[in-house]
Scaffold this motif. Structure first.
Motif, PDB file in Angstrom:
ATOM      1  N   LEU A  51       0.839  -1.200   0.000  1.00 41.55           N
ATOM      2  CA  LEU A  51       0.000   0.000   0.000  1.00 41.55           C
ATOM      3  C   LEU A  51       0.872   1.248   0.000  1.00 41.55           C
ATOM      4  N   SER A  55      -0.395   7.776   4.439  1.00 40.22           N
ATOM      5  CA  SER A  55       0.430   7.933   5.650  1.00 40.22           C
ATOM      6  C   SER A  55       1.821   8.434   5.266  1.00 40.22           C
ATOM      7  N   ASP A  93      -3.271   4.971  -2.264  1.00 37.87           N
ATOM      8  CA  ASP A  93      -4.306   5.786  -1.617  1.00 37.87           C
ATOM      9  C   ASP A  93      -4.636   6.997  -2.455  1.00 37.87           C
TER      10      ASP A  93
HETATM   11  O1  KIV Z   1      -2.204   5.403   4.628  1.00 37.17           O
HETATM   12  C1  KIV Z   1      -2.077   4.305   5.178  1.00 37.17           C
HETATM   13  O2  KIV Z   1      -0.972   3.872   5.517  1.00 37.17           O
HETATM   14  C2  KIV Z   1      -3.289   3.538   5.416  1.00 37.17           C
HETATM   15  C3  KIV Z   1      -3.180   2.316   6.275  1.00 37.17           C
HETATM   16  C4  KIV Z   1      -2.929   2.700   7.663  1.00 37.17           C
HETATM   17  C5  KIV Z   1      -4.353   1.438   6.127  1.00 37.17           C
HETATM   18  O3  KIV Z   1      -4.311   3.886   4.950  1.00 37.17           O
END
Ligand code: KIV
Length: 296
Positions: A51, A55, A93
């Motif tokens: 991911l 963050s 994201d």
């Molecule tokens: O941005 C991120 O790292 C997240 C995780 C904490 C799920 O969305």
């Protein structure tokens, strides 16, 4: 197919793999990574999903929270991670503001993550109220991951980072959110900062795989922020974080040793230096000798 460090054959992970793992009760693994080197290490260790989380606003860019990171900043990191990933499913994201105005803009931004970033899935925060927009993104052939519970992009609405789903009405809303995301056709649902019992109920009742962070052990998979597990966050860790290494101490020690070696002239050593070929050394010595003789 490639090999993990322990020699197991590996296959490309897709959304279908996540569903298959849920059916087989095999835990799904996920970690954040935001650049080429880290993504490559995580991928080669055999993690299922990587991911590029928003963050990174805090871990990589030093912002106070996730709200100020832009689509262009997220794309920069997604492209870097893409170059390091072979087998893991690459999820990026969508940052705050990139899918909140209207569905057309959300689809255009999601498409940038696929075309320019190489993401295979985009993640958006929110449940029932985002379902229609999520459908529009999926209609554009872009897989979507949902994210409900403690959604950091809603920090001002939630009044801080607080565990969600603690009352019966909040639990019912979370269940409606998870079901709406399932009906919209998301690839998986991230469950963040909710009681274990609520995550267990959603995981049991909703066919879509759940990936927990601060949501207890009963989710179909688990995700953590890599900077948290490596002690690279410069602050106290949340209750749900387990530290698997101390990269901060390792880096600090290496930097201090480097500095001390330069101070004591132990770095670089002769073996770490380039040398002239023997004939050139001899020729140079002769030239220097002649110059000295002329000066006398
Ligand atoms: O941005 C991120 O790292 C997240 C995780 C904490 C799920 O969305």
């Amino acid at each position: 197919m490639s090999l993990t460090p322990i020699g197991e054959p590996r296959h490309k992970i897709t959304s279908a793999t996540l569903h298959e793992k849920k059916r087989q009760h095999e835990p799904i693994t996920c970690l954040t990574a935001y650049d080429y080197a880290m993504a490559r290490l995580v991928d080669e260790a055999g993690i299922d999903m990587i991911l590029v989380g928003d963050s990174l606003a805090m871990t990589m860019l030093g912002y106070e929270n996730t709200l100020s990171v832009t689509v262009d900043e997220m794309l920069h990191h997604t492209r870097a991670a893409r170059r390091g990933v072979k087998n893991a499913l690459l999820v990026a994201d969508m940052p705050y503001g990139s899918y909140h105005v209207d569905a057309g803009e959300a689809v255009r931004n999601a498409a940038r993550f696929v075309k320019e970033g190489g993401a295979e899935v985009v993640k958006v925060e929110g449940g029932e109220k985002r379902a229609e927009m999520i459908r529009r993104i999926i209609d554009a052939e872009i897989p979507v991951a949902g994210h409900i519970g403690l959604t950091p992009q809603s920090i001002h609405m939630m009044g801080g980072y607080k565990v969600q789903g603690k009352t019966l009405s909040a639990i019912e809303q979370l269940m409606r959110d998870a079901q709406a995301l399932h009906r919209a056709g998301v690839a998986c649902i991230f469950l963040e900062g909710i009681p274990r019992e609520v995550a267990a109920m959603i995981t049991a009742e909703v066919e879509t795989p759940t990936i927990g962070i601060g949501a207890g052990p009963d989710c179909d998979g688990q995700v953590l922020v890599i900077h948290d597990i490596l002690n690279m966050t410069f602050g106290p860790a949340a209750k749900f974080v387990r530290r698997y290494g101390d990269a901060a101490a390792m880096i600090t020690n290496a930097v201090l040793e480097f500095k001390a070696d330069i101070g004591s002239r132990q770095f670089p050593a002769d073996a770490e230096s380039y040398h002239l070929p023997k004939e050139t050394q001899a020729a140079l010595a002769t030239v220097l000798q002649r110059k000295r003789a002329l000066r006398r």
